[in-house]
Design a protein around this motif. Sequence first.
Motif, PDB file in Angstrom:
ATOM      1  N   THR A  27      57.594  51.192  32.433  1.00 37.91           N
ATOM      2  CA  THR A  27      57.904  52.578  32.819  1.00 37.91           C
ATOM      3  C   THR A  27      58.581  52.574  34.194  1.00 37.91           C
ATOM      4  N   ARG A  28      59.004  53.768  34.619  1.00 41.43           N
ATOM      5  CA  ARG A  28      59.628  53.876  35.958  1.00 41.43           C
ATOM      6  C   ARG A  28      58.573  54.098  37.040  1.00 41.43           C
ATOM      7  N   LEU A  29      57.317  54.052  36.666  1.00 39.73           N
ATOM      8  CA  LEU A  29      56.241  54.309  37.630  1.00 39.73           C
ATOM      9  C   LEU A  29      55.971  53.090  38.507  1.00 39.73           C
ATOM     10  N   GLN A  30      55.742  53.336  39.797  1.00 41.57           N
ATOM     11  CA  GLN A  30      55.282  52.271  40.694  1.00 41.57           C
ATOM     12  C   GLN A  30      53.755  52.292  40.656  1.00 41.57           C
ATOM     13  N   VAL A  31      53.179  51.153  40.283  1.00 42.68           N
ATOM     14  CA  VAL A  31      51.741  51.100  40.034  1.00 42.68           C
ATOM     15  C   VAL A  31      51.073  50.153  41.036  1.00 42.68           C
ATOM     16  N   THR A  32      49.956  50.582  41.609  1.00 40.72           N
ATOM     17  CA  THR A  32      49.141  49.675  42.429  1.00 40.72           C
ATOM     18  C   THR A  32      47.772  49.543  41.761  1.00 40.72           C
ATOM     19  N   LEU A  33      47.328  48.299  41.625  1.00 45.66           N
ATOM     20  CA  LEU A  33      46.021  48.032  41.015  1.00 45.66           C
ATOM     21  C   LEU A  33      45.144  47.394  42.086  1.00 45.66           C
ATOM     22  N   LEU A  34      43.996  48.011  42.328  1.00 49.93           N
ATOM     23  CA  LEU A  34      43.158  47.560  43.440  1.00 49.93           C
ATOM     24  C   LEU A  34      41.761  47.222  42.938  1.00 49.93           C
ATOM     25  N   ASP A  35      41.227  46.111  43.387  1.00 49.11           N
ATOM     26  CA  ASP A  35      39.847  45.775  43.008  1.00 49.11           C
ATOM     27  C   ASP A  35      39.123  45.188  44.212  1.00 49.11           C
ATOM     28  N   SER A  36      37.812  45.433  44.247  1.00 49.52           N
ATOM     29  CA  SER A  36      37.033  44.923  45.376  1.00 49.52           C
ATOM     30  C   SER A  36      36.809  43.411  45.264  1.00 49.52           C
ATOM     31  N   ARG A  37      37.127  42.840  44.102  1.00 51.51           N
ATOM     32  CA  ARG A  37      37.023  41.375  43.974  1.00 51.51           C
ATOM     33  C   ARG A  37      38.225  40.873  43.184  1.00 51.51           C
ATOM     34  N   GLU A  38      38.596  39.622  43.450  1.00 52.87           N
ATOM     35  CA  GLU A  38      39.695  39.031  42.680  1.00 52.87           C
ATOM     36  C   GLU A  38      39.083  38.269  41.517  1.00 52.87           C
ATOM     37  N   PRO A  39      39.522  38.522  40.279  1.00 55.92           N
ATOM     38  CA  PRO A  39      38.866  37.838  39.161  1.00 55.92           C
ATOM     39  C   PRO A  39      39.107  36.336  39.185  1.00 55.92           C
ATOM     40  N   ALA A  40      38.104  35.592  38.705  1.00 60.99           N
ATOM     41  CA  ALA A  40      38.231  34.129  38.655  1.00 60.99           C
ATOM     42  C   ALA A  40      39.339  33.760  37.670  1.00 60.99           C
ATOM     43  N   GLN A  41      40.099  32.728  37.993  1.00 60.03           N
ATOM     44  CA  GLN A  41      41.169  32.274  37.094  1.00 60.03           C
ATOM     45  C   GLN A  41      40.833  30.920  36.476  1.00 60.03           C
ATOM     46  N   THR A  42      39.884  30.206  37.087  1.00 55.00           N
ATOM     47  CA  THR A  42      39.506  28.896  36.542  1.00 55.00           C
ATOM     48  C   THR A  42      37.984  28.770  36.505  1.00 55.00           C
ATOM     49  N   TRP A  43      37.513  27.942  35.596  1.00 62.28           N
ATOM     50  CA  TRP A  43      36.074  27.658  35.488  1.00 62.28           C
ATOM     51  C   TRP A  43      35.909  26.376  34.704  1.00 62.28           C
ATOM     52  N   GLY A 306      37.496  51.996  25.954  1.00 61.70           N
ATOM     53  CA  GLY A 306      38.237  51.939  27.226  1.00 61.70           C
ATOM     54  C   GLY A 306      39.706  51.590  26.995  1.00 61.70           C
ATOM     55  N   PHE A 307      39.975  50.647  26.088  1.00 64.82           N
ATOM     56  CA  PHE A 307      41.379  50.307  25.803  1.00 64.82           C
ATOM     57  C   PHE A 307      42.088  51.501  25.170  1.00 64.82           C
ATOM     58  N   GLY A 308      41.342  52.280  24.366  1.00 61.75           N
ATOM     59  CA  GLY A 308      41.919  53.511  23.787  1.00 61.75           C
ATOM     60  C   GLY A 308      42.318  54.480  24.899  1.00 61.75           C
ATOM     61  N   ASP A 309      41.487  54.594  25.939  1.00 65.29           N
ATOM     62  CA  ASP A 309      41.828  55.467  27.087  1.00 65.29           C
ATOM     63  C   ASP A 309      43.120  54.978  27.747  1.00 65.29           C
ATOM     64  N   ALA A 310      43.170  53.655  28.016  1.00 63.53           N
ATOM     65  CA  ALA A 310      44.334  53.092  28.725  1.00 63.53           C
ATOM     66  C   ALA A 310      45.608  53.320  27.909  1.00 63.53           C
ATOM     67  N   MET A 311      45.492  53.131  26.590  1.00 64.73           N
ATOM     68  CA  MET A 311      46.647  53.307  25.709  1.00 64.73           C
ATOM     69  C   MET A 311      47.143  54.754  25.765  1.00 64.73           C
ATOM     70  N   GLU A 312      46.199  55.697  25.663  1.00 65.19           N
ATOM     71  CA  GLU A 312      46.572  57.118  25.627  1.00 65.19           C
ATOM     72  C   GLU A 312      47.134  57.572  26.968  1.00 65.19           C
ATOM     73  N   LEU A 313      46.480  57.163  28.067  1.00 68.57           N
ATOM     74  CA  LEU A 313      46.962  57.609  29.384  1.00 68.57           C
ATOM     75  C   LEU A 313      48.352  57.045  29.647  1.00 68.57           C
ATOM     76  N   ALA A 314      48.577  55.784  29.281  1.00 66.60           N
ATOM     77  CA  ALA A 314      49.904  55.186  29.483  1.00 66.60           C
ATOM     78  C   ALA A 314      50.951  55.946  28.667  1.00 66.60           C
ATOM     79  N   LYS A 315      50.588  56.337  27.449  1.00 69.15           N
ATOM     80  CA  LYS A 315      51.539  57.071  26.589  1.00 69.15           C
ATOM     81  C   LYS A 315      51.902  58.414  27.222  1.00 69.15           C
ATOM     82  N   VAL A 316      50.892  59.126  27.702  1.00 65.52           N
ATOM     83  CA  VAL A 316      51.126  60.439  28.308  1.00 65.52           C
ATOM     84  C   VAL A 316      51.978  60.297  29.573  1.00 65.52           C
ATOM     85  N   LEU A 317      51.660  59.306  30.413  1.00 62.92           N
ATOM     86  CA  LEU A 317      52.387  59.144  31.683  1.00 62.92           C
ATOM     87  C   LEU A 317      53.828  58.690  31.444  1.00 62.92           C
TER      88      LEU A 317
END
Length: 391
Positions: A27-43, A306-317
């Motif tokens: 989309t043409r939207l500028q998106v910022t995603l913020l989290d209080s922790r960075e998810p692990a990438q290796t284990w 939750g994925f249904g929410d994300a799908m619908e909100l992205a569609k509307v936006l």
Amino acid sequence: MKFYDADVLIVGGGLVGCALACALKDTRLQVTLLDSREPAQTWDAQTWDSRIYAISPASRRFLTAIGAWQHMDATRLQSVAQMRIAGDDGRSELAFNATDAGTDELAQIVESRELQRALWLAAQAAPNVTLIAPAKPSALHDESDGMLLALEDGRRLSARLVVGADGVQSWVRAQMGIEDKTTSYEQWGVVANFDCEKPHLSTASQWFFADGVMAWLPLAGQRMSMVWSCNDERKQALLALSPAELCEQVAQAGQGRLGQLQLRTPPAAFPLRLMHVADLARPHLALIGDAAHAVHPLAGQGVNLGFGDAMELAKVLAAQAPTQCGDYLVLRRYERARRENVLLMQGVTHGLQKLFNNTNPVLRLMRNTGLGLTDQWVWLKNRLIQHAMNA
Ligand SMILES: Cc1cc2nc3c(=O)[nH]c(=O)nc-3n(C[C@H](O)[C@H](O)[C@H](O)COP(=O)(O)OP(=O)(O)OC[C@H]3O[C@@H](n4cnc5c(N)ncnc54)[C@H](O)[C@@H]3O)c2cc1C
């Protein structure tokens, strides 16, 4: 014209928040995603996450469309071809089969950390998404033309729209004074993974007992993941057992279906609750995922909702100009589209929980007869399968 640091600022980069960021990538939207922790990438590849999800085919299609599923390690995925649900009279059973419904699989079983890694990678690759983690917000102000988020490190971020995707204890929801109605089930979800003596044959099993529900989800290889929704007394008893005793008790509760068990991941317990929130949307604000609702895990649908929410909100936006993304009328479309689905899923899981967590002999007869009748009613079974797969 006012400058915004982001059109959409998502607070919470868990599975659902991260999925929304990925869904907005074209989309043409500028998106910022913020989290209080960075998810692990290796284990350590020898270990397995105790948090396991049953991903519906609809969610899998969505995760593929947003470029996340492609990052999943195929050797850690397991499809479910069959499901067996047993009543508490020792006889009634309801079985669902993917081939009967004309499909290959009913769900995919995945580890939470593996899906999180895949989503984070997909979000990193999106040119219009900025990731900020770890960073903790300290204050959220509703300004007339947008939102202002202050971080503990002194940074301030302005956005046309803030999305609360920060889980069931949502800080965003609390900051905005959105009321929630939370009812504890007075039950816990005890989870643990096991190695099994016998192959699971891609079958998920669920047993309803007088004091709870136990589910076994097949894991890649000869393994399974258990979620035992039970009262406090049983939770304490299960957690106090030695690994050998726990294996013995779980194997026995599952009628030895997978032979002897060996503990792979130590047991952990999560409180189970039903939560409704007053508003999913306000001017410049939307809530998604567990920040917007909580359901009993007996249908394994929490993250799929939750994925249904994300799908619908992205569609509307995506259907709006970026300048409109915080408009209440736009966000109401999201709220209206999701409200019914969320209430339906909450109603079904709540009703099942009440029907089975009950010692009334009439209800006991009804629920077990109901399971048996549904099993013989092919049309109804196929409708149920289709509904669950598209959830
Ligand atoms: C025992 C159990 C079993 C379950 N089994 C299933 C299942 O089989 N299938 C299924 O679909 N669902 C299941 N669920 C439900 C599922 O776990 C949730 O629905 C899902 O994790 C919700 O994802 P989310 O991204 O909305 O929230 P979370 O996973 O809670 O993510 C929230 C994110 O926000 C971040 N965050 C929190 N506060 C802040 C803050 N103030 N600032 C910045 N970041 C913040 C966190 O670090 C985290 O990354 C189960 C739940 C339980 C308890």
